[in-house]
Design a protein around this motif. Structure first.
Motif, PDB file in Angstrom:
ATOM      1  N   LYS A   1     -13.794   2.027  17.007  1.00 41.72           N
ATOM      2  CA  LYS A   1     -15.263   2.056  17.007  1.00 41.72           C
ATOM      3  C   LYS A   1     -15.782   1.523  15.674  1.00 41.72           C
ATOM      4  O   LYS A   1     -16.339   2.262  14.854  1.00 41.72           O
ATOM      5  CB  LYS A   1     -15.763   3.493  17.217  1.00 41.72           C
ATOM      6  CG  LYS A   1     -15.277   4.161  18.493  1.00 41.72           C
ATOM      7  CD  LYS A   1     -16.054   3.685  19.695  1.00 41.72           C
ATOM      8  CE  LYS A   1     -15.675   4.488  20.941  1.00 41.72           C
ATOM      9  NZ  LYS A   1     -16.447   4.077  22.113  1.00 41.72           N
TER      10      LYS A   1
ATOM     11  N   SER B   1     -13.418   8.104  21.492  1.00 44.84           N
ATOM     12  CA  SER B   1     -12.623   8.020  22.718  1.00 44.84           C
ATOM     13  C   SER B   1     -11.419   8.942  22.683  1.00 44.84           C
ATOM     14  O   SER B   1     -10.813   9.218  23.725  1.00 44.84           O
ATOM     15  CB  SER B   1     -12.159   6.571  22.944  1.00 44.84           C
ATOM     16  OG  SER B   1     -11.457   6.085  21.809  1.00 44.84           O
ATOM     17  N   LYS B   2     -11.041   9.431  21.496  1.00 43.03           N
ATOM     18  CA  LYS B   2      -9.940  10.390  21.367  1.00 43.03           C
ATOM     19  C   LYS B   2     -10.152  11.216  20.106  1.00 43.03           C
ATOM     20  O   LYS B   2     -11.060  10.939  19.308  1.00 43.03           O
ATOM     21  CB  LYS B   2      -8.589   9.673  21.309  1.00 43.03           C
ATOM     22  CG  LYS B   2      -8.444   8.739  20.118  1.00 43.03           C
ATOM     23  CD  LYS B   2      -7.053   8.118  20.091  1.00 43.03           C
ATOM     24  CE  LYS B   2      -6.870   7.222  18.861  1.00 43.03           C
ATOM     25  NZ  LYS B   2      -5.506   6.656  18.793  1.00 43.03           N
TER      26      LYS B   2
ATOM     27  N   ARG C   1     -11.455  14.018  19.677  1.00 43.73           N
ATOM     28  CA  ARG C   1     -12.806  14.561  19.596  1.00 43.73           C
ATOM     29  C   ARG C   1     -12.830  15.958  18.989  1.00 43.73           C
ATOM     30  O   ARG C   1     -13.716  16.277  18.191  1.00 43.73           O
ATOM     31  CB  ARG C   1     -13.426  14.589  20.988  1.00 43.73           C
ATOM     32  CG  ARG C   1     -13.671  13.200  21.581  1.00 43.73           C
ATOM     33  CD  ARG C   1     -14.222  13.293  22.991  1.00 43.73           C
ATOM     34  NE  ARG C   1     -14.569  11.973  23.510  1.00 43.73           N
ATOM     35  CZ  ARG C   1     -15.029  11.760  24.736  1.00 43.73           C
ATOM     36  NH1 ARG C   1     -15.206  12.796  25.564  1.00 43.73           N
ATOM     37  NH2 ARG C   1     -15.321  10.533  25.122  1.00 43.73           N
TER      38      ARG C   1
END
Length: 263
Positions: A63, A106-107, A109
């Motif tokens: 990101k 996306s991971k 979190r």
């Protein structure tokens, strides 16, 4: 100097850069602590923004557009929350960056959300300590963290021995860890009685846990430093991870138990 690389060799090779960087950061920090008020709020908010930028880069490498707005959000949330909002509205604002960032990744979190929430609360704890307790208590906290770090660095390298937590921080030793506790106890004794000595040792331990938590994230993400913004120290997370652990602990103790009186 190593003839092959032209760089300082040996286990003390990084010491000059560490000292210079630490002195520069200390000078800026002293001025901001002395000024207090909005100046200190803004200073801590900027540090929080930079640490958030680094954390987002580590946990969200896919990101690339995310770190800057997350850093700005954290900086704004901390400054506005600590400076302008009523007490009942502060906590949701402080936790907002953790929630926003966790939903965008996306991971990892949960890791981001938990660490980000702790980071924001720790930074807020620094502001509360300066606002309510004054310069002396900030000086105490900073000296506890510095004493822990310096004593751990020198005792660990001079004495060596068994590793404290090799899977997370392979360079940390039990000798260095306990050297940090003793140094923190001396700081506590200089500022107050036995209750403050005990609090100082516990604060030292939590500063070490703050360092270990950031080390665990770096190992998880496969990076050596959170960034290269500070020569000899890596990034702001690398430099202030211990302070974050200590400040979070002091905030919790001050909120739910109460801090002992100094001299």
């Amino acid at each position: 100097m190593s003839e092959a690389s032209g760089k300082p060799a040996g286990k003390w090779g990084d010491l000059p850069k560490r000292i210079v960087s630490a002195l520069v950061l200390a000078a800026i920090g002293i001025v901001e602590v002395w000024l207090g008020g909005m100046w200190f709020h803004g200073f801590v908010a900027v540090i929080a923004g930079l640490m958030t930028w680094e954390l987002t880069r580590m946990l969200g490498p896919d990101k690339p557009a995310m770190p800057v707005p997350m850093g700005v959000l954290a900086c704004a949330a901390l400054f506005v929350g600590s400076s302008f909002l009523p007490p009942q509205a502060i906590l949701p604002v402080l936790l907002a960056p953790a929630l926003v960032g966790a939903t965008q990744l996306s991971k990892d979190r949960l890791i981001f959300g938990a660490y980000m929430a702790a980071l924001m609360l720790a930074c807020y704890g620094l502001i509360v300590l300066r606002d309510l307790r004054g310069i002396e208590w900030i000086l105490w906290l900073v000296l506890v963290v510095i004493a822990t770090d310096v004593a751990g660095y020198f005792v660990g390298r001079l004495v060596g021995g068994a590793k404290f937590w090799p899977k997370v921080s392979p360079k940390k030793t039990w000798s260095g860890t306990m050297g940090g506790w003793i140094a923190a106890a001396c700081v506590g004794a200089a500022f107050g009685g036995w209750p403050l000595v005990v609090i100082s040792v516990l604060t030292s331990f939590f500063s070490q846990m703050g360092d270990a938590a950031e080390s665990a994230i770096k190992r998880h993400t496969g990076v050596k430093d959170s960034s290269n913004l500070i020569p000899g120290h890596g990034g702001f997370l690398d430099r202030f991870d211990a302070m974050m652990g200590a400040a979070l602990f002091v905030l919790l103790v001050g909120t739910f138990v109460g801090l002992p009186a100094g001299r």
